[in-house]
Design an enzyme around this catalytic site. Structure first.
Site, PDB file in Angstrom:
ATOM      1  N   ASP A  31      29.182  40.785   7.180  1.00 21.43           N
ATOM      2  CA  ASP A  31      29.784  41.930   6.489  1.00 21.43           C
ATOM      3  C   ASP A  31      28.728  42.580   5.591  1.00 21.43           C
ATOM      4  O   ASP A  31      27.955  41.898   4.918  1.00 21.43           O
ATOM      5  CB  ASP A  31      30.984  41.476   5.651  1.00 21.43           C
ATOM      6  N   GLN A  94      43.089  47.704   4.984  1.00 20.73           N
ATOM      7  CA  GLN A  94      42.289  47.915   6.196  1.00 20.73           C
ATOM      8  C   GLN A  94      41.548  49.241   6.079  1.00 20.73           C
ATOM      9  O   GLN A  94      42.151  50.278   5.774  1.00 20.73           O
ATOM     10  CB  GLN A  94      43.178  47.914   7.457  1.00 20.73           C
ATOM     11  N   HIS A 100      39.540  43.295  13.471  1.00 21.41           N
ATOM     12  CA  HIS A 100      38.464  42.352  13.142  1.00 21.41           C
ATOM     13  C   HIS A 100      39.011  41.229  12.291  1.00 21.41           C
ATOM     14  O   HIS A 100      39.954  41.429  11.509  1.00 21.41           O
ATOM     15  CB  HIS A 100      37.310  43.062  12.405  1.00 21.41           C
ATOM     16  N   HIS A 102      38.079  38.585   9.385  1.00 23.67           N
ATOM     17  CA  HIS A 102      37.127  38.210   8.346  1.00 23.67           C
ATOM     18  C   HIS A 102      37.060  36.680   8.311  1.00 23.67           C
ATOM     19  O   HIS A 102      38.098  36.018   8.174  1.00 23.67           O
ATOM     20  CB  HIS A 102      37.597  38.680   6.966  1.00 23.67           C
TER      21      HIS A 102
HETATM   22  P1  5GP Z   1      38.776  45.917   6.418  1.00 24.48           P
HETATM   23  O1  5GP Z   1      38.822  46.413   4.999  1.00 24.48           O
HETATM   24  O2  5GP Z   1      39.040  47.019   7.413  1.00 24.48           O
HETATM   25  O3  5GP Z   1      39.630  44.704   6.672  1.00 24.48           O
HETATM   26  O4  5GP Z   1      37.302  45.395   6.622  1.00 24.48           O
HETATM   27  C1  5GP Z   1      36.246  46.216   6.971  1.00 24.48           C
HETATM   28  C2  5GP Z   1      34.997  45.475   6.583  1.00 24.48           C
HETATM   29  O5  5GP Z   1      33.915  46.059   7.266  1.00 24.48           O
HETATM   30  C3  5GP Z   1      34.673  45.544   5.085  1.00 24.48           C
HETATM   31  O6  5GP Z   1      34.611  44.231   4.555  1.00 24.48           O
HETATM   32  C4  5GP Z   1      33.345  46.268   5.032  1.00 24.48           C
HETATM   33  O7  5GP Z   1      32.472  45.760   4.045  1.00 24.48           O
HETATM   34  C5  5GP Z   1      32.803  46.058   6.441  1.00 24.48           C
HETATM   35  N1  5GP Z   1      31.945  47.132   6.922  1.00 24.48           N
HETATM   36  C6  5GP Z   1      32.200  48.473   6.862  1.00 24.48           C
HETATM   37  N2  5GP Z   1      31.197  49.170   7.419  1.00 24.48           N
HETATM   38  C7  5GP Z   1      30.289  48.249   7.846  1.00 24.48           C
HETATM   39  C8  5GP Z   1      29.023  48.372   8.504  1.00 24.48           C
HETATM   40  O8  5GP Z   1      28.537  49.455   8.817  1.00 24.48           O
HETATM   41  N3  5GP Z   1      28.375  47.218   8.782  1.00 24.48           N
HETATM   42  C9  5GP Z   1      28.896  45.979   8.466  1.00 24.48           C
HETATM   43  N4  5GP Z   1      28.156  44.898   8.795  1.00 24.48           N
HETATM   44  N5  5GP Z   1      30.082  45.838   7.842  1.00 24.48           N
HETATM   45  C10 5GP Z   1      30.770  46.958   7.534  1.00 24.48           C
END
Ligand code: 5GP
Length: 116
Positions: A31, A94, A100, A102
């Site tokens: 992440d 999200q 995805h 985590h």
């Molecule tokens: P969500 O909030 O949708 O459950 O998680 C999305 C995750 O993707 C977040 O923890 C954020 O830090 C990660 N993320 C967003 N953009 C990128 C990126 O360009 N590269 C990587 N490696 N992680 C990302």
């Protein structure tokens, strides 16, 4: 057609990422804004937007992701204590609408601290 997600763009090599695993069905990356010493994202290549959008057709894929999450956690030395989080929907945090998992480990999590 909607825009490809940031994760699809990472899979296509358009955006760099620190990849720790990949196969024909999924990739696992670090992440970009880690919330724990180990914070990995396990992402199916199939761009299912949210968990709730998965169907019976995705059952084997989702099962594989669960088993793979355990393997990857073990490989990163957090096999005995890690948290697996799926955010489904903007209201619960999200931000990337490409399913995805985590994988979080290497720190203590309290029961109350479920959010990301
Ligand atoms: P969500 O909030 O949708 O459950 O998680 C999305 C995750 O993707 C977040 O923890 C954020 O830090 C990660 N993320 C967003 N953009 C990128 C990126 O360009 N590269 C990587 N490696 N992680 C990302």
């Amino acid at each position: 057609m909607s825009e490809p997600s940031i994760f699809t763009r990472i899979m296509n090599g358009e955006i760099p990422a620190d990849k720790v695993y990949e196969d024909d069905d999924c990739i696992c990356i670090k992440d970009i804004a880690p919330k724990a010493p180990v914070h990995l994202l396990l992402i199916p290549r199939k761009p299912i937007p949210r968990l709730v959008d998965a169907t019976a057709e995705d059952q084997a894929l989702l099962g594989k992701l669960m088993v793979k999450a355990g393997e990857i956690a073990r490989e990163h030395n957090v096999g005995d204590a890690f948290r697996l989080v799926i955010n489904n929907g903007e209201e619960v945090g999200q931000t990337v609408f490409h399913l995805h998992l985590h994988i979080l480990g290497g720190k203590l999590f309290t029961e109350a601290e479920l959010g990301l």
